[in-house]
Design a protein around this motif. Sequence first.
Motif, mmCIF file in Angstrom:
data_model
loop_
_atom_site.group_PDB
_atom_site.id
_atom_site.type_symbol
_atom_site.label_atom_id
_atom_site.label_comp_id
_atom_site.label_asym_id
_atom_site.label_seq_id
_atom_site.Cartn_x
_atom_site.Cartn_y
_atom_site.Cartn_z
ATOM 1 N N ASP A 18 5.916 0.268 3.784
ATOM 2 C CA ASP A 18 5.741 1.580 3.271
ATOM 3 C C ASP A 18 7.247 2.137 2.721
ATOM 4 O O ASP A 18 8.056 1.650 3.205
ATOM 5 N N ASN A 45 -3.324 6.712 -4.265
ATOM 6 C CA ASN A 45 -4.250 6.832 -5.282
ATOM 7 C C ASN A 45 -4.257 5.526 -6.201
ATOM 8 O O ASN A 45 -3.704 4.414 -5.885
ATOM 9 N N GLY A 49 1.135 0.750 3.031
ATOM 10 C CA GLY A 49 0.883 2.377 3.320
ATOM 11 C C GLY A 49 0.664 2.556 4.873
ATOM 12 O O GLY A 49 -0.568 2.465 5.241
ATOM 13 N N ALA A 102 -2.703 4.894 -9.009
ATOM 14 C CA ALA A 102 -1.629 4.393 -9.551
ATOM 15 C C ALA A 102 -0.691 3.684 -8.517
ATOM 16 O O ALA A 102 -0.026 2.826 -8.904
ATOM 17 N N GLN A 103 -0.679 3.986 -7.300
ATOM 18 C CA GLN A 103 0.097 3.337 -6.265
ATOM 19 C C GLN A 103 -0.576 2.137 -5.842
ATOM 20 O O GLN A 103 0.074 1.077 -5.723
ATOM 21 N N THR A 104 -2.024 2.080 -6.067
ATOM 22 C CA THR A 104 -2.579 0.903 -5.939
ATOM 23 C C THR A 104 -2.283 -0.315 -6.972
ATOM 24 O O THR A 104 -1.984 -1.603 -6.578
ATOM 25 N N VAL A 124 -2.878 3.337 0.010
ATOM 26 C CA VAL A 124 -1.829 4.121 -0.474
ATOM 27 C C VAL A 124 -2.745 5.401 -1.142
ATOM 28 O O VAL A 124 -3.832 5.663 -0.785
ATOM 29 N N ASN A 131 4.689 -7.527 -5.900
ATOM 30 C CA ASN A 131 3.363 -7.139 -5.580
ATOM 31 C C ASN A 131 2.941 -7.924 -4.536
ATOM 32 O O ASN A 131 3.498 -9.221 -4.147
ATOM 33 N N THR A 172 0.401 -0.392 -8.428
ATOM 34 C CA THR A 172 1.801 -0.805 -8.282
ATOM 35 C C THR A 172 2.035 -1.993 -7.096
ATOM 36 O O THR A 172 2.582 -2.974 -7.553
ATOM 37 N N VAL A 173 1.362 -1.773 -5.978
ATOM 38 C CA VAL A 173 1.496 -2.766 -5.154
ATOM 39 C C VAL A 173 0.481 -3.919 -5.274
ATOM 40 O O VAL A 173 0.710 -5.080 -4.718
#
Length: 305
Positions: free
Chosen positions: A35, A71, A12, A73-75, A69, A84, A77-78
């Motif tokens: 990113d 939020n 991010g 949800a993005q956390t 990142v 990952n 994901t990564v």
Amino acid sequence: MGLQESTVAVIGLGSMGLGMARSLLRAGFAVRGFDVNATALRALTDAGGIACASPADAGVGANIAVIVVVNAAQTQTVLFEADNVVDSLAEGAVVISCATMSPEDARDFAARVGEKGALYLDGPISGGSVKAGDGELTFMASGSPEAFAAAQPALDAMAGTVYALGDEPGIGSSFKIVNQLLAGVHIAAACEAIAFAKSLDLDISRVFEVITRSAGNSWMFENRVPHILDGDYTPRSAVSIFTKDLGIVSDIGRKRKFPLPIGSSALQLFVMTEAAGMGRDDDSSVARLFAKITGLELPGAEEDA
């Protein structure tokens, strides 16, 4: 420091993450970053970092991963989905999670990261892009002593102040949510006040001068009103950030049956500002919403038109 001890993955590279990456580079770390924005990756390369094709690629050779990142949800994901970052980190690595999220999400992520053999520091941040670039952020952190110890070298490079708030993930996120409640309310109040002053035919530059030396001042008034006076809504912190964060505050209040009338009013102002097409603009754009509703002309109104 060996390779693993001196390499940090930053996932991010927005206004906060890129500044944090630059602070790490100045401190002598090798920074591998990812990113979805190609411009952000070029900026990292220009600063001396290594642009990577995925979170997994960024994690190679690192024992610290900083997740910056938007939020939860993005956390997620990564940290856990395809490519990952966690699966490619060195053994015993620590994840520093910086996104604003609910305490429940932080506790869940910590448990799942632990199952993968890594440490997790619940480490939301405050201070804005300037302090990120200066290595002077405030971290509201919680986690095991082992997680703090593993994260300390990177924290030393990125932070002006680190509050160690407890051994359990979720405590740091709770502190950040309280901060965001206050920050959002103060921004909304500052924007309402300066627009109200304009409606009274006052010189709002003079209003700024007087209020910043009076009891009605706040950090947000002092920081955000200059954006309004300059008619410059380049996003240092976007409206959409507070639509998200005050939404989290509202969700928590509803689940806990705790009334949050002032926070809810501020949330609706940010929602209306975003609905009016200013979601990606600076959060001081709430003042522009008041101007649009009431027919006022703030500085920069010609550019808006």
